[in-house]
Scaffold this motif. Structure first.
Motif, PDB file in Angstrom:
ATOM      1  N   TYR A  85       0.807  -1.218   0.000  1.00  0.00           N
ATOM      2  CA  TYR A  85       0.000   0.000   0.000  1.00  0.00           C
ATOM      3  C   TYR A  85       0.842   1.271   0.000  1.00  0.00           C
ATOM      4  N   GLN A  86       2.130   1.164  -0.277  1.00  0.00           N
ATOM      5  CA  GLN A  86       3.043   2.296  -0.281  1.00  0.00           C
ATOM      6  C   GLN A  86       2.461   3.469  -1.072  1.00  0.00           C
ATOM      7  N   GLY A  87       2.330   4.624  -0.414  1.00  0.00           N
ATOM      8  CA  GLY A  87       1.892   5.836  -1.079  1.00  0.00           C
ATOM      9  C   GLY A  87       0.391   6.010  -1.191  1.00  0.00           C
ATOM     10  N   LYS A  88      -0.397   4.971  -0.938  1.00  0.00           N
ATOM     11  CA  LYS A  88      -1.848   5.114  -1.003  1.00  0.00           C
ATOM     12  C   LYS A  88      -2.355   5.856   0.234  1.00  0.00           C
ATOM     13  N   PRO A  89      -3.502   6.516   0.143  1.00  0.00           N
ATOM     14  CA  PRO A  89      -3.986   7.296   1.289  1.00  0.00           C
ATOM     15  C   PRO A  89      -4.395   6.408   2.457  1.00  0.00           C
ATOM     16  N   ASN A  90      -3.980   6.804   3.644  1.00  0.00           N
ATOM     17  CA  ASN A  90      -4.483   6.142   4.839  1.00  0.00           C
ATOM     18  C   ASN A  90      -5.931   6.601   5.027  1.00  0.00           C
ATOM     19  N   PRO A  91      -6.888   5.677   5.077  1.00  0.00           N
ATOM     20  CA  PRO A  91      -8.301   6.093   5.077  1.00  0.00           C
ATOM     21  C   PRO A  91      -8.863   6.516   6.423  1.00  0.00           C
ATOM     22  N   HIS A  92      -8.112   6.356   7.516  1.00  0.00           N
ATOM     23  CA  HIS A  92      -8.692   6.482   8.859  1.00  0.00           C
ATOM     24  C   HIS A  92      -8.660   7.918   9.400  1.00  0.00           C
ATOM     25  N   ALA A  93      -9.050   8.879   8.566  1.00  0.00           N
ATOM     26  CA  ALA A  93      -8.953  10.279   8.963  1.00  0.00           C
ATOM     27  C   ALA A  93      -9.895  10.640  10.103  1.00  0.00           C
ATOM     28  N   TRP A  94     -10.986   9.884  10.281  1.00  0.00           N
ATOM     29  CA  TRP A  94     -11.920  10.194  11.376  1.00  0.00           C
ATOM     30  C   TRP A  94     -11.292  10.009  12.748  1.00  0.00           C
ATOM     31  N   MET A  95     -10.120   9.335  12.802  1.00  0.00           N
ATOM     32  CA  MET A  95      -9.468   9.128  14.087  1.00  0.00           C
ATOM     33  C   MET A  95      -8.782  10.386  14.612  1.00  0.00           C
ATOM     34  N   SER A  96      -8.742  11.436  13.824  1.00  0.00           N
ATOM     35  CA  SER A  96      -8.303  12.756  14.284  1.00  0.00           C
ATOM     36  C   SER A  96      -9.541  13.583  14.597  1.00  0.00           C
ATOM     37  N   PRO A  97      -9.735  14.004  15.848  1.00  0.00           N
ATOM     38  CA  PRO A  97     -10.901  14.838  16.148  1.00  0.00           C
ATOM     39  C   PRO A  97     -10.964  16.108  15.303  1.00  0.00           C
ATOM     40  N   ARG A  98      -9.799  16.658  14.964  1.00  0.00           N
ATOM     41  CA  ARG A  98      -9.792  17.871  14.137  1.00  0.00           C
ATOM     42  C   ARG A  98     -10.332  17.566  12.739  1.00  0.00           C
ATOM     43  N   LEU A  99      -9.890  16.466  12.154  1.00  0.00           N
ATOM     44  CA  LEU A  99     -10.368  16.111  10.820  1.00  0.00           C
ATOM     45  C   LEU A  99     -11.803  15.607  10.851  1.00  0.00           C
ATOM     46  N   ALA A 100     -12.224  15.064  11.980  1.00  0.00           N
ATOM     47  CA  ALA A 100     -13.623  14.636  12.095  1.00  0.00           C
ATOM     48  C   ALA A 100     -14.565  15.816  11.888  1.00  0.00           C
ATOM     49  N   LYS A 101     -14.103  17.017  12.192  1.00  0.00           N
ATOM     50  CA  LYS A 101     -14.927  18.206  11.973  1.00  0.00           C
ATOM     51  C   LYS A 101     -15.157  18.456  10.480  1.00  0.00           C
ATOM     52  N   VAL A 102     -14.206  18.054   9.635  1.00  0.00           N
ATOM     53  CA  VAL A 102     -14.417  18.159   8.194  1.00  0.00           C
ATOM     54  C   VAL A 102     -15.543  17.217   7.769  1.00  0.00           C
ATOM     55  N   GLU A 140     -22.722  22.593  14.655  1.00  0.00           N
ATOM     56  CA  GLU A 140     -21.930  23.467  15.530  1.00  0.00           C
ATOM     57  C   GLU A 140     -21.758  22.843  16.909  1.00  0.00           C
ATOM     58  N   ARG A 141     -22.837  22.283  17.435  1.00  0.00           N
ATOM     59  CA  ARG A 141     -22.745  21.636  18.743  1.00  0.00           C
ATOM     60  C   ARG A 141     -21.770  20.466  18.720  1.00  0.00           C
ATOM     61  N   TYR A 142     -21.893  19.616  17.700  1.00  0.00           N
ATOM     62  CA  TYR A 142     -21.041  18.433  17.628  1.00  0.00           C
ATOM     63  C   TYR A 142     -19.582  18.812  17.373  1.00  0.00           C
ATOM     64  N   SER A 143     -19.351  19.828  16.565  1.00  0.00           N
ATOM     65  CA  SER A 143     -17.984  20.294  16.336  1.00  0.00           C
ATOM     66  C   SER A 143     -17.358  20.814  17.622  1.00  0.00           C
ATOM     67  N   ALA A 144     -18.145  21.480  18.446  1.00  0.00           N
ATOM     68  CA  ALA A 144     -17.637  21.942  19.736  1.00  0.00           C
ATOM     69  C   ALA A 144     -17.277  20.758  20.630  1.00  0.00           C
ATOM     70  N   GLU A 145     -18.053  19.682  20.567  1.00  0.00           N
ATOM     71  CA  GLU A 145     -17.725  18.482  21.342  1.00  0.00           C
ATOM     72  C   GLU A 145     -16.435  17.840  20.838  1.00  0.00           C
ATOM     73  N   LEU A 146     -16.202  17.881  19.537  1.00  0.00           N
ATOM     74  CA  LEU A 146     -14.957  17.343  18.985  1.00  0.00           C
ATOM     75  C   LEU A 146     -13.763  18.210  19.382  1.00  0.00           C
ATOM     76  N   ASP A 147     -13.963  19.522  19.449  1.00  0.00           N
ATOM     77  CA  ASP A 147     -12.897  20.403  19.944  1.00  0.00           C
ATOM     78  C   ASP A 147     -12.549  20.070  21.387  1.00  0.00           C
ATOM     79  N   ALA A 148     -13.573  19.852  22.201  1.00  0.00           N
ATOM     80  CA  ALA A 148     -13.336  19.497  23.603  1.00  0.00           C
ATOM     81  C   ALA A 148     -12.632  18.144  23.705  1.00  0.00           C
ATOM     82  N   LEU A 149     -13.023  17.197  22.845  1.00  0.00           N
ATOM     83  CA  LEU A 149     -12.358  15.893  22.825  1.00  0.00           C
ATOM     84  C   LEU A 149     -10.889  16.045  22.450  1.00  0.00           C
ATOM     85  N   ASP A 150     -10.589  16.886  21.482  1.00  0.00           N
ATOM     86  CA  ASP A 150      -9.208  17.121  21.073  1.00  0.00           C
ATOM     87  C   ASP A 150      -8.375  17.611  22.252  1.00  0.00           C
ATOM     88  N   ARG A 151      -8.889  18.548  22.997  1.00  0.00           N
ATOM     89  CA  ARG A 151      -8.166  19.054  24.172  1.00  0.00           C
ATOM     90  C   ARG A 151      -7.999  17.970  25.227  1.00  0.00           C
TER      91      ARG A 151
END
Length: 337
Positions: A159-176, A201-212
């Motif tokens: 899988y060299q060079g292919k995108p890692n699909p697990h972006a939701w595991m970053s709370p910051r990227l989960a906001k995207v 907006e509410r859920y994004s704020a919860e993800l920000d709190a999770l990130d911290r």
């Protein structure tokens, strides 16, 4: 903007509806393939104890006139429900506990999807079965929730060079993901725009709190011990965000054969860094990782949830609790408790 095939509003005229039904019926006569994915170490797409209940809403089986939106796996269903509230019925195609990479859709999956107004997918090559699945659903748009995210490339192996699909595991990227869900639902149901905006907006704020929260928790681990050794390379985004070193037996679960070279590399790293514990994910067999623990002198520290939520009374009933469970498990293992 998320990719989609049509706006999902309204209903097809009679000739198009009949064509759609004919295509679905034809598709049901053919076996659905998994798109070439190899099964996990257990030889199947579902872990032991995986739920036989699809990720359906509580209204399944009762008359429900709300628009139906399907997601490709349970974590996306949780995120979509957070934004949709009660205006949209959200269900997951895959069941709780199912392995998403090598999932094999069933005729009943396709039949259910034929009545959906939209399918939400992760993208980045996660759902390798999806294109064949969508071929039987020409009138159902699908939206890619990683649109706008720059992927981390997978290092090494096939899988060299292919995108890692697990972006939701970053709370910051989960906001995207949340913003892409909001846009998709607003196109589907313009009258619910204010509700979707408020919920996002509410859920994004919860993800920000999770990130911290995660940043504070992981900072307690001494720098020399911040090695996350697990079965799948699913923690690249989280490791980048919080200063962890990631090590794994295989890059993605679709490529889950444990070669002697892979096992030897991980054993050597665990010994060299004196890593006290190694881990695995809930949707695959942990036996290879337990062998690593035995040969390296480390302990098997427990099970993470990544590609699937747990049952409602389990440790990961939603994405926020999934992240907390994983970090608590990691801390306990690396601290020797």
């Amino acid at each position: 903007m998320p990719q989609h095939r049509r706006d999902g509003q309204g209903h097809p005229e009679a000739p198009r509806f009949l064509l759609k039904q004919a295509l679905v019926a034809a598709a049901l006569m053919l076996p659905l393939l998994s798109g070439g994915c190899s099964p996990g170490p257990q030889g199947g797409g579902k872990a032991p104890g995986a739920s036989d209940t699809a990720g359906a809403s509580d209204t399944a089986g009762a008359k429900d006139d709300r628009p139906l939106v399907l997601t490709t796996f349970t974590i996306l269903a949780d995120m979509a429900r957070q934004v949709a509230g009660e205006r949209v019925r959200v269900e997951s195609i895959t069941r709780l506990g199912a392995e998403i990479h090598g999932y094999e859709p069933t005729p009943s999956d396709l039949k259910r999807a034929s009545g959906a107004q939209m399918v939400l997918e992760n993208g980045f090559g996660l759902e390798r079965w999806a294109q064949r699945f969508y071929a039987g659903l020409p009138e159902v748009p699908h939206v890619t929730l990683t649109e706008g995210i720059t992927p981390l490339p997978i290092a090494g192996d096939a899988y060299q060079g292919k995108p890692n699909p697990h972006a939701w595991m970053s709370p910051r990227l989960a906001k995207v993901y949340v913003e892409n869900i909001r846009r998709a639902l607003t196109r589907l149901d313009p009258a619910g725009a204010a509700t979707f905006q408020r919920n996002a907006e509410r859920y994004s704020a919860e993800l920000d709190a999770l990130d911290r929260e995660l940043r504070t928790s992981l900072a307690r681990i001494p720098p020399g011990q911040r090695v996350l050794a697990t079965c799948e390379g699913a923690f690249s985004y989280l490791a980048r965000d919080y200063g962890l070193t990631e090590a794994y037996l295989w890059p993605v679960n679709a490529e889950s054969q444990v070669t002697p070279q892979r096992m030897a590399r991980l054993i050597a790293l665990v010994k060299e860094r004196r890593v006290p514990a190694v881990f695995c994910e809930s949707t695959v067999s942990a036996e290879p990782q337990k062998q690593v623990a035995k040969q390296s002198g480390a302990r098997f520290g427990g099970v993470f949830h990544v590609d699937s939520l747990s049952l409602p009374d389990g440790p990961a009933p939603n994405l926020l609790e999934l992240q907390r469970h994983n970090v608590e498990t990691l801390q306990a293992g690396l601290a020797g408790s």
